[in-house]
Design a protein around this motif. Structure first.
Motif, PDB file in Angstrom:
ATOM      1  N   ALA A 127       0.832  -1.207   0.000  1.00  0.00           N
ATOM      2  CA  ALA A 127       0.000   0.000   0.000  1.00  0.00           C
ATOM      3  C   ALA A 127       0.864   1.253   0.000  1.00  0.00           C
ATOM      4  CB  ALA A 127      -0.922  -0.012   1.215  1.00  0.00           C
ATOM      5  N   LEU A 128       1.910   1.258   0.828  1.00  0.00           N
ATOM      6  CA  LEU A 128       2.802   2.417   0.884  1.00  0.00           C
ATOM      7  C   LEU A 128       3.505   2.622  -0.452  1.00  0.00           C
ATOM      8  CD1 LEU A 128       3.951   4.583   2.828  1.00  0.00           C
ATOM      9  CD2 LEU A 128       5.814   2.986   3.319  1.00  0.00           C
ATOM     10  N   MET A 129       3.967   1.537  -1.063  1.00  0.00           N
ATOM     11  CA  MET A 129       4.635   1.625  -2.360  1.00  0.00           C
ATOM     12  C   MET A 129       3.725   2.239  -3.415  1.00  0.00           C
ATOM     13  SD  MET A 129       6.335  -2.175  -2.298  1.00  0.00           S
ATOM     14  CE  MET A 129       6.532  -2.264  -4.088  1.00  0.00           C
ATOM     15  N   CYS A 196      -5.027   7.750   0.729  1.00  0.00           N
ATOM     16  CA  CYS A 196      -4.874   6.627  -0.199  1.00  0.00           C
ATOM     17  C   CYS A 196      -5.697   5.451   0.302  1.00  0.00           C
ATOM     18  CB  CYS A 196      -3.411   6.204  -0.328  1.00  0.00           C
ATOM     19  SG  CYS A 196      -3.179   4.740  -1.385  1.00  0.00           S
ATOM     20  N   LEU A 197      -6.442   4.836  -0.610  1.00  0.00           N
ATOM     21  CA  LEU A 197      -7.152   3.590  -0.336  1.00  0.00           C
ATOM     22  C   LEU A 197      -6.473   2.489  -1.136  1.00  0.00           C
ATOM     23  CD1 LEU A 197     -10.854   4.831  -0.658  1.00  0.00           C
ATOM     24  CD2 LEU A 197      -9.444   4.708   1.407  1.00  0.00           C
ATOM     25  N   ALA A 198      -6.053   1.445  -0.448  1.00  0.00           N
ATOM     26  CA  ALA A 198      -5.391   0.314  -1.112  1.00  0.00           C
ATOM     27  C   ALA A 198      -6.146  -0.962  -0.736  1.00  0.00           C
ATOM     28  CB  ALA A 198      -3.930   0.226  -0.686  1.00  0.00           C
ATOM     29  N   CYS A 199      -6.961  -1.455  -1.644  1.00  0.00           N
ATOM     30  CA  CYS A 199      -7.849  -2.582  -1.366  1.00  0.00           C
ATOM     31  C   CYS A 199      -7.521  -3.783  -2.263  1.00  0.00           C
ATOM     32  CB  CYS A 199      -9.310  -2.188  -1.601  1.00  0.00           C
ATOM     33  SG  CYS A 199      -9.872  -0.797  -0.623  1.00  0.00           S
ATOM     34  N   ASP A 200      -7.807  -4.966  -1.744  1.00  0.00           N
ATOM     35  CA  ASP A 200      -7.654  -6.203  -2.519  1.00  0.00           C
ATOM     36  C   ASP A 200      -6.264  -6.294  -3.155  1.00  0.00           C
ATOM     37  OD1 ASP A 200     -10.222  -6.911  -1.874  1.00  0.00           O
ATOM     38  OD2 ASP A 200     -11.090  -6.323  -3.787  1.00  0.00           O
ATOM     39  N   VAL A 208      -5.871   0.805  -5.899  1.00  0.00           N
ATOM     40  CA  VAL A 208      -4.920   1.659  -5.194  1.00  0.00           C
ATOM     41  C   VAL A 208      -5.066   3.057  -5.775  1.00  0.00           C
ATOM     42  CG1 VAL A 208      -2.524   2.093  -4.538  1.00  0.00           C
ATOM     43  CG2 VAL A 208      -3.307  -0.260  -4.874  1.00  0.00           C
ATOM     44  N   GLN A 209      -5.629   3.971  -4.976  1.00  0.00           N
ATOM     45  CA  GLN A 209      -5.851   5.337  -5.455  1.00  0.00           C
ATOM     46  C   GLN A 209      -5.539   6.333  -4.355  1.00  0.00           C
ATOM     47  OE1 GLN A 209      -9.741   5.960  -7.127  1.00  0.00           O
ATOM     48  NE2 GLN A 209      -9.432   4.483  -8.782  1.00  0.00           N
ATOM     49  N   VAL A 229      -6.164  -1.057   3.175  1.00  0.00           N
ATOM     50  CA  VAL A 229      -5.196  -0.291   3.960  1.00  0.00           C
ATOM     51  C   VAL A 229      -5.450   1.184   3.677  1.00  0.00           C
ATOM     52  CG1 VAL A 229      -2.755   0.148   4.428  1.00  0.00           C
ATOM     53  CG2 VAL A 229      -3.507  -2.153   3.784  1.00  0.00           C
ATOM     54  N   PHE A 230      -5.481   1.989   4.734  1.00  0.00           N
ATOM     55  CA  PHE A 230      -5.720   3.425   4.610  1.00  0.00           C
ATOM     56  C   PHE A 230      -4.425   4.172   4.922  1.00  0.00           C
ATOM     57  CE2 PHE A 230      -9.634   1.357   5.804  1.00  0.00           C
ATOM     58  CZ  PHE A 230     -10.643   2.011   5.100  1.00  0.00           C
TER      59      PHE A 230
END
Length: 236
Positions: A127-129, A196-200, A208-209, A229-230
Motif C-alpha cells: 500500500a505504501l509503495m 490513499c485507499l489500497a484494497c484487494d 490503489v488510489q 489499507v488506509f
C-alpha cells in the motif's frame, strides 16, 4: 540444538502462490511438519496449495490467535526447544505484523531460538509503495477505535502527526467497517489532506488510489468487505 522458527507469509487473497511467494519460501514451507497457525482450516488450505512432504492430516498444527493466553505461549515453543523446525503462519500476509505471532517471535528471541523471516506479500508495504505518499517516513497504527467519536479524534491526531512529522500514517480496519471508516475520514480530515485507499492488494480486483480528501467526496469507491489499507499524509 533448538529448531528454527520460520515466518511464512501467505497470500492476501485468492491468488496463485507462484504469483506472490518465491519458490524458496514455498520449498521451506513444504518441508516442515509442525506449524503455529492462526486458524487451522485456512492454514490447511494454504499448505495443501504448497504441497507438503507429509499428508496434511499428519502435520502438527498448533493454534495462536487473539484468544491465546500468554501462559500458553511456552507450549508453542516446546517443539522448537526440542529441536524441531516450526513454521509460523498468519491468516494473510506477513506473520507478526499486525498479527498475534509477534508474542511467539519475541519469546523465541528470549530463548535464543533462530528466527527466519521469509519473503512474501506485505499489505502495508504494498500500500505504501503504491500510494505515492512519503515512503521515507511512515507510522503504522493497526486498528483505530471502533466508536465513531473516538475514531474521529484518532484521525484528527493522525492528520496532525502526518503534517508535523512529514510522514504517511498507515492504518487498517475490519473489512465490514470500511465504509464507516471512510466516512469518518471525510468528516474528520481537512480537504487538502491526502488519502490513499489500497484494497484487494495482489488480486484482480485491486484498487490503489490516492486523492485529496475533497476529491474523494461524492466519489466513494465500493470498498465494503474488501481488505483495505488506509494512508493519510499532509503535504507541507
Amino acid at each position: 540444538m533448538a529448531g528454527t522458527l520460520y515466518l511464512i507469509p501467505t497470500p492476501l487473497g485468492a491468488t496463485e502462490l507462484d504469483v506472490v511467494l518465491p519458490e524458496a519460501t514455498r520449498r521451506i514451507a513444504a518441508g516442515l511438519t509442525t506449524f503455529v497457525v492462526e486458524h487451522p482450516k485456512t492454514a490447511r488450505a494454504f499448505l495443501k496449495q504448497v504441497g507438503t512432504a507429509l499428508p496434511i492430516q499428519q502435520l502438527t498444527l498448533l493454534e495462536l490467535n487473539e484468544h491465546t493466553k500468554p501462559a500458553e505461549l511456552k507450549a508453542l515453543l516446546a517443539p522448537l526447544l526440542a529441536g524441531t523446525d516450526v513454521g509460523l503462519i498468519s491468516e494473510a500476509g506477513c506473520p507478526a505484523v499486525a498479527d498475534p505471532g509477534t508474542d511467539l517471535v519475541r519469546l523465541a528471541h528470549q530463548h535464543g531460538i533462530r528466527v527466519k523471516p521469509l519473503t512474501g506479500p506485505s499489505a502495508i508495504l504494498l500500500a505504501l509503495m503504491g500510494s505515492g505518499l512519503v515512503g521515507q517516513r511512515f507510522s503504522f497504527h493497526g486498528y483505530l477505535p471502533a466508536r465513531p467519536e473516538e475514531r474521529q479524534q484518532a484521525l484528527r491526531k493522525l492528520e496532525i502527526r502526518a503534517e508535523q512529522d512529514d510522514a504517511a500514517q498507515v492504518f487498517i480496519e475490519t473489512p465490514y467497517r470500511n465504509m464507516a471508516m471512510l466516512e469518518s475520514i471525510l468528516a474528520a480530515c481537512r480537504d487538502d489532506t491526502w488519502l490513499c485507499l489500497a484494497c484487494d492488494l495482489t488480486l484482480e480486483s485491486e484498487l490503489v488510489q490516492s486523492r485529496r480528501v475533497a476529491d474523494w467526496r461524492g466519489q466513494l469507491p465500493p470498498i465494503e468487505r474488501r481488505p483495505c489499507v488506509f494512508l493519510l499524509w499532509r503535504q507541507r
